[in-house]
Design a protein around this motif. Structure first.
Motif, mmCIF file in Angstrom:
data_model
loop_
_atom_site.group_PDB
_atom_site.id
_atom_site.type_symbol
_atom_site.label_atom_id
_atom_site.label_comp_id
_atom_site.label_asym_id
_atom_site.label_seq_id
_atom_site.Cartn_x
_atom_site.Cartn_y
_atom_site.Cartn_z
ATOM 1 N N GLN A 46 46.383 31.553 53.854
ATOM 2 C CA GLN A 46 46.201 30.377 53.001
ATOM 3 C C GLN A 46 44.730 30.012 52.855
ATOM 4 O OE1 GLN A 46 48.607 27.296 54.686
ATOM 5 N NE2 GLN A 46 50.507 28.066 53.794
ATOM 6 N N LYS A 47 43.934 30.336 53.853
ATOM 7 C CA LYS A 47 42.515 29.988 53.829
ATOM 8 C C LYS A 47 41.673 30.997 53.054
ATOM 9 C CE LYS A 47 42.859 27.751 58.328
ATOM 10 N NZ LYS A 47 42.508 27.808 59.734
ATOM 11 N N LEU A 48 42.263 32.147 52.701
ATOM 12 C CA LEU A 48 41.511 33.218 52.064
ATOM 13 C C LEU A 48 41.880 33.351 50.596
ATOM 14 C CD1 LEU A 48 41.888 35.961 54.828
ATOM 15 C CD2 LEU A 48 39.947 34.443 54.470
ATOM 16 N N ASP A 49 40.904 33.771 49.777
ATOM 17 C CA ASP A 49 41.214 34.073 48.384
ATOM 18 C C ASP A 49 41.901 35.446 48.321
ATOM 19 O OD1 ASP A 49 39.234 35.990 48.621
ATOM 20 O OD2 ASP A 49 37.786 34.976 47.350
ATOM 21 N N PRO A 50 42.484 35.800 47.194
ATOM 22 C CA PRO A 50 43.237 37.061 47.116
ATOM 23 C C PRO A 50 42.430 38.306 47.485
ATOM 24 C CG PRO A 50 43.747 35.700 45.234
ATOM 25 C CD PRO A 50 42.647 35.015 45.976
ATOM 26 N N LEU A 51 41.162 38.338 47.123
ATOM 27 C CA LEU A 51 40.339 39.498 47.456
ATOM 28 C C LEU A 51 40.141 39.602 48.967
ATOM 29 C CD1 LEU A 51 38.775 41.854 46.234
ATOM 30 C CD2 LEU A 51 36.769 40.392 46.166
ATOM 31 N N GLU A 52 39.901 38.484 49.612
ATOM 32 C CA GLU A 52 39.745 38.476 51.065
ATOM 33 C C GLU A 52 41.074 38.821 51.760
ATOM 34 O OE1 GLU A 52 36.876 38.148 52.754
ATOM 35 O OE2 GLU A 52 35.887 38.091 50.807
ATOM 36 N N GLN A 53 42.189 38.392 51.179
ATOM 37 C CA GLN A 53 43.496 38.748 51.725
ATOM 38 C C GLN A 53 43.695 40.257 51.679
ATOM 39 O OE1 GLN A 53 46.511 36.597 49.608
ATOM 40 N NE2 GLN A 53 45.766 34.600 50.278
ATOM 41 N N ALA A 54 43.314 40.868 50.551
ATOM 42 C CA ALA A 54 43.443 42.320 50.413
ATOM 43 C C ALA A 54 42.569 43.035 51.442
ATOM 44 C CB ALA A 54 43.061 42.747 48.998
ATOM 45 N N LEU A 56 41.615 41.893 54.364
ATOM 46 C CA LEU A 56 42.234 41.707 55.680
ATOM 47 C C LEU A 56 43.414 42.654 55.871
ATOM 48 C CD1 LEU A 56 42.472 40.099 58.359
ATOM 49 C CD2 LEU A 56 44.016 38.564 57.126
ATOM 50 N N ASP A 57 44.263 42.755 54.859
ATOM 51 C CA ASP A 57 45.417 43.659 54.956
ATOM 52 C C ASP A 57 44.972 45.102 55.109
ATOM 53 O OD1 ASP A 57 47.213 41.588 54.795
ATOM 54 O OD2 ASP A 57 47.537 41.789 52.632
ATOM 55 N N LEU A 58 43.963 45.516 54.344
ATOM 56 C CA LEU A 58 43.494 46.898 54.417
ATOM 57 C C LEU A 58 42.870 47.207 55.776
ATOM 58 C CD1 LEU A 58 42.055 47.360 50.830
ATOM 59 C CD2 LEU A 58 43.992 48.582 51.829
ATOM 60 N N VAL A 59 42.084 46.287 56.287
ATOM 61 C CA VAL A 59 41.475 46.512 57.597
ATOM 62 C C VAL A 59 42.555 46.581 58.677
ATOM 63 C CG1 VAL A 59 40.040 45.414 59.372
ATOM 64 C CG2 VAL A 59 39.211 45.569 57.039
ATOM 65 N N SER A 60 43.562 45.725 58.559
ATOM 66 C CA SER A 60 44.647 45.728 59.549
ATOM 67 C C SER A 60 45.402 47.051 59.537
ATOM 68 C CB SER A 60 45.617 44.583 59.278
ATOM 69 O OG SER A 60 44.961 43.348 59.370
ATOM 70 N N VAL A 61 45.794 47.508 58.362
ATOM 71 C CA VAL A 61 46.575 48.739 58.281
ATOM 72 C C VAL A 61 45.713 49.954 58.638
ATOM 73 C CG1 VAL A 61 46.282 49.242 55.805
ATOM 74 C CG2 VAL A 61 48.381 49.879 56.947
ATOM 75 N N LYS A 97 38.369 50.757 46.178
ATOM 76 C CA LYS A 97 38.698 49.980 44.982
ATOM 77 C C LYS A 97 38.392 48.498 45.200
ATOM 78 C CE LYS A 97 42.254 53.021 43.113
ATOM 79 N NZ LYS A 97 43.665 53.158 42.741
ATOM 80 N N VAL A 98 38.757 47.985 46.365
ATOM 81 C CA VAL A 98 38.478 46.571 46.666
ATOM 82 C C VAL A 98 36.971 46.343 46.729
ATOM 83 C CG1 VAL A 98 38.672 44.815 48.478
ATOM 84 C CG2 VAL A 98 40.672 46.106 47.777
ATOM 85 N N LYS A 99 36.236 47.298 47.270
ATOM 86 C CA LYS A 99 34.771 47.177 47.333
ATOM 87 C C LYS A 99 34.173 47.145 45.934
ATOM 88 C CE LYS A 99 30.733 49.275 49.524
ATOM 89 N NZ LYS A 99 29.848 49.341 48.408
ATOM 90 N N GLU A 100 34.688 47.978 45.028
ATOM 91 C CA GLU A 100 34.208 47.972 43.643
ATOM 92 C C GLU A 100 34.465 46.618 42.988
ATOM 93 O OE1 GLU A 100 35.937 51.186 41.438
ATOM 94 O OE2 GLU A 100 35.163 52.696 42.832
ATOM 95 N N ILE A 101 35.639 46.060 43.231
ATOM 96 C CA ILE A 101 35.962 44.748 42.657
ATOM 97 C C ILE A 101 35.026 43.683 43.214
ATOM 98 C CG2 ILE A 101 37.735 42.943 42.589
ATOM 99 C CD1 ILE A 101 39.812 45.249 42.555
ATOM 100 N N ALA A 102 34.761 43.732 44.508
ATOM 101 C CA ALA A 102 33.853 42.755 45.130
ATOM 102 C C ALA A 102 32.441 42.913 44.581
ATOM 103 C CB ALA A 102 33.860 42.925 46.644
#
Length: 144
Positions: A46-54, A56-61, A97-102
């Motif tokens: 809830q505290k993160l924007d969608p890009l930060e959520q992505a 976090l999920d990628l780093v976790s997996v 891909k997430v890095k390119e978007i950022a």
């Protein structure tokens, strides 16, 4: 003989530094996991924007699959021949891909209005023929 002496004899002394570094790394991972697990996932997301959520999920997996890679290696299974290798490559693709978007978000945006004003003011515009603002007379012969 003490218990430490027995442990030292069980493996070659050449790998002692590697094992010590590995143990420190495991301790770091354990601390990070405890920190991440102390906050509920829904509160964190809830505290993160969608890009930060992505991210976090990628780093976790990626971390989970990397730990499985290490587990396979400790069990004598070659992880390079296991499907976990393709999974890690797939995750890396998404991380790129997430890095390119950022990076696109960070890139400066062109203000078209300001750019057109700069260009317009920088260009030379000829003056109308009936306007003679020059105070010095023209050199050369006068036409009659």
């Amino acid at each position: 003989m003490s218990q430490d002496d027995n442990n030292m004899e069980e493996y070659p002394t050449e790998i002692n530094d590697y094992l010590t570094a590995f143990e420190k790394s495991l301790g770091s991972v354990d601390e990070m996991l405890k920190t991440m697990m102390s906050v509920s996932r829904s509160d964190l997301l809830q505290k993160l924007d969608p890009l930060e959520q992505a991210k976090l999920d990628l780093v976790s997996v990626y971390t989970l699959n990397s730990m499985f890679w290490v587990y396979l290696a400790t069990q004598g299974i070659n992880p390079k021949e296991h499907p976990v290798k393709q999974e890690l490559e797939r995750i890396r693709t998404y991380m790129n891909k997430v890095k390119e978007i950022a990076d696109k978000k960070k890139a400066s945006k062109l203000d078209k209005g300001a750019a057109s004003r700069f260009v317009k003011n920088a260009l030379w515009e000829p003056k109308a023929e009936n306007e003679h603002t020059s105070k010095t007379p023209a050199k050369g012969k006068k036409r009659q």
